[in-house]
Design an enzyme around this catalytic site. Sequence first.
Site, short mmCIF file in Angstrom:
data_model
loop_
_atom_site.label_atom_id
_atom_site.label_comp_id
_atom_site.label_asym_id
_atom_site.label_seq_id
_atom_site.Cartn_x
_atom_site.Cartn_y
_atom_site.Cartn_z
CD GLU A 37 -2.78 1.24 2.43
OE1 GLU A 37 -2.78 0.33 3.26
OE2 GLU A 37 -3.51 2.24 2.51
NE ARG A 263 4.04 -7.89 10.70
CZ ARG A 263 3.30 -7.27 9.77
NH1 ARG A 263 2.21 -7.85 9.30
NH2 ARG A 263 3.63 -6.09 9.35
CE LYS A 273 3.39 0.06 4.88
NZ LYS A 273 2.33 0.12 3.88
P1 ATP Z 1 -0.35 -1.59 6.58
O1 ATP Z 1 -0.68 -1.62 8.02
O2 ATP Z 1 -0.23 -0.22 6.03
O3 ATP Z 1 -1.17 -2.51 5.72
P2 ATP Z 1 1.82 -3.37 5.98
O4 ATP Z 1 3.11 -3.42 6.72
O5 ATP Z 1 0.96 -4.55 5.93
O6 ATP Z 1 1.13 -2.12 6.58
P3 ATP Z 1 1.69 -3.26 3.11
O7 ATP Z 1 2.14 -2.18 2.23
O8 ATP Z 1 0.26 -3.60 3.09
O9 ATP Z 1 2.15 -2.86 4.55
O10 ATP Z 1 2.58 -4.55 2.87
C1 ATP Z 1 2.87 -5.08 1.62
C2 ATP Z 1 3.21 -6.52 1.76
O11 ATP Z 1 4.33 -6.69 2.61
C3 ATP Z 1 2.07 -7.31 2.35
O12 ATP Z 1 1.89 -8.50 1.62
C4 ATP Z 1 2.53 -7.61 3.75
O13 ATP Z 1 2.02 -8.81 4.21
C5 ATP Z 1 4.06 -7.64 3.60
N1 ATP Z 1 4.70 -7.27 4.85
C6 ATP Z 1 4.51 -6.15 5.56
N2 ATP Z 1 5.23 -6.17 6.69
C7 ATP Z 1 5.91 -7.33 6.70
C8 ATP Z 1 6.83 -7.95 7.61
N3 ATP Z 1 7.19 -7.36 8.74
N4 ATP Z 1 7.32 -9.16 7.28
C9 ATP Z 1 6.97 -9.75 6.14
N5 ATP Z 1 6.11 -9.24 5.25
C10 ATP Z 1 5.59 -8.04 5.52
#
Ligand code: ATP
Length: 562
Positions: A37, A263, A273
């Site tokens: 996102e 994660r 974030k």
């Molecule tokens: P938000 O709360 O804004 O959704 P988010 O960290 O999930 O934050 P995204 O931009 O939606 O951010 O994440 C993009 C992709 O990265 C998603 O598929 C998410 O699952 C993955 N991702 C985010 N944080 C992690 C992490 N700490 N470890 C592994 N994958 C991650």
Amino acid sequence: MGENENATKTDFIRSKITDDLKLGKYSGRVHTRFPPEPNGYLHIGHAKSICLNFGIAAEFTGLCNLRFDDTNPEKEDVEYVDSIKEDVKWLGFDWQERMFYASDYFDQLYEWAVQLINTEKAYICELKSEEFKGYRGTLTEPGKNSPHRNRSATENLELFSGMKAGKFEENRYVLRAKIDMSHPNLHMRDPVIYRIINASHHRTSSKWHIYPMYDYAHPLSDSIENITHSLCTLEFEIHRPLYDWFIHALELESRPQQTEFARLNLTYTIMSKRKLLELVTEKLVHGWDDPRMPTICGLRRRGYSPNSIRNFCDKIGITKFNSSTDIALLEHCVRDDLNTTSKRVMVVLHPLRVVIENYPENQVEELDAINNPEDESMGSRKVPFSKEIYIEQNDFLEDAPKKFFRLTPGKEVRLRYAYYITCTQVVKDEETGEIIELRCTYDPETRGGSSPDKRKVKGTLHWVSARQAVDAEVRVYDRLFTVEEPDAVKDDDGYEKFLNPASLEILTNCKAEPSLADASVGSRFQFERQGYFNVDPDSASSEQLVFNRTIALRDSWAKKNK
Ligand code: ATP
Ligand code: MG
């Protein structure tokens, strides 16, 4: 497209894909996506997901898309889109021509919502947000049907197109999927799929007044792109029935399957974030690319190499349970990579002037120095030596204990690549008593750092010739937080309290060997005996070279924690 023959990695996701291929699922295709996102900068946790999605595509001769999940106009921005593209590329991955936006599908997603209304699988609800809770039920109690659940399709359609046209204020209506208000999974109790947002979108500007929810947009975007394996983090496991429900309810032919993995959490690191944004907006750091940030651009600026981050992601692997990874493992991967790839140079961080009394005035010798003992192909360079040099202040002690093998009056030490010297006199500031200069003698027979009579000298110091030295600023970083799990700190306790006050130390009076004079921004070095450093972009606009300390040679925290 074949089996995973060359694969060196195994985990439950790769095994599953191998099985799917054996069964001929998706006619042997493997197609993944990385769906950020654009509401913030990518961090090291995203790197795990990027390496997994793009890595799997490469290993299984498949494809991986980059898709911006831009369904929330209020928080998203092109600044983030640009940074995400740059970071994914820098990590070494290529989406080729397959860069998409969920907003590309807004028309299709709208049509599908109309189809759900027509098949009585969705309805417009006007419960106020306070009322919503009461109808939703709890984990132990079923919810209640909304009084608007049986609105006619005609009326639903009319309201929905009114929402689209911007006829209503925000929160007046939502579109909900009609599933089951007593479903044991709360996400299945008539979830909201569209809401009114009267905000301008970074790509569709003011065309839309309604925006789809993640749970609706995500599976359908996956389906539109013919994704086979939709990989996401564990918190979405409970959303999976809903993911499947939309695809079935719309009778879509392309049916991706969602699989969840744990994660990445790192000790001493914030990965949320929202909290990272807070660090930036409250100026607790100097921006998203502050070298203390766990963002990809922060790590890049700090001097971490893409290779070390990819190696780290390989090492941690993929599991199904949440845990915390020791940041020392990431740091180990960084040292491991930089050790073999970076050129050794000599830089004095805290200079102390040394005058070599028996060295000819005005003589300059060019001595041979090896660029990387781990890799002969990196060659050698010349370093100038002359009568006045700098050494580190802490490489000299006037009253040294027995085990001090560095410089002390009367005892001989080796200057790396140069000569043996002996300290004969200590010059002090008359008022403060501070040591301002050392007087030494050298043995001309020891050129290159060894003596013909093989006498033993234990200490070897790095040094820089004073006249040819290049002035430099060095920014020494340490961990941003003092506690192992800053993300676990409750908001009310203020995680700022746990910021490490010593996370940045700026040394403005450093002396670098002249070969560094034209080092380009981003280039990485090992400063002998000190650690790994790179040239900061600020060098371009600053009077002197600016270096970041990427990492010390050894893990100093390992000792502290014992
Ligand atoms: P938000 O709360 O804004 O959704 P988010 O960290 O999930 O934050 P995204 O931009 O939606 O951010 O994440 C993009 C992709 O990265 C998603 O598929 C998410 O699952 C993955 N991702 C985010 N944080 C992690 C992490 N700490 N470890 C592994 N994958 C991650
Ligand atoms: Mg997310």
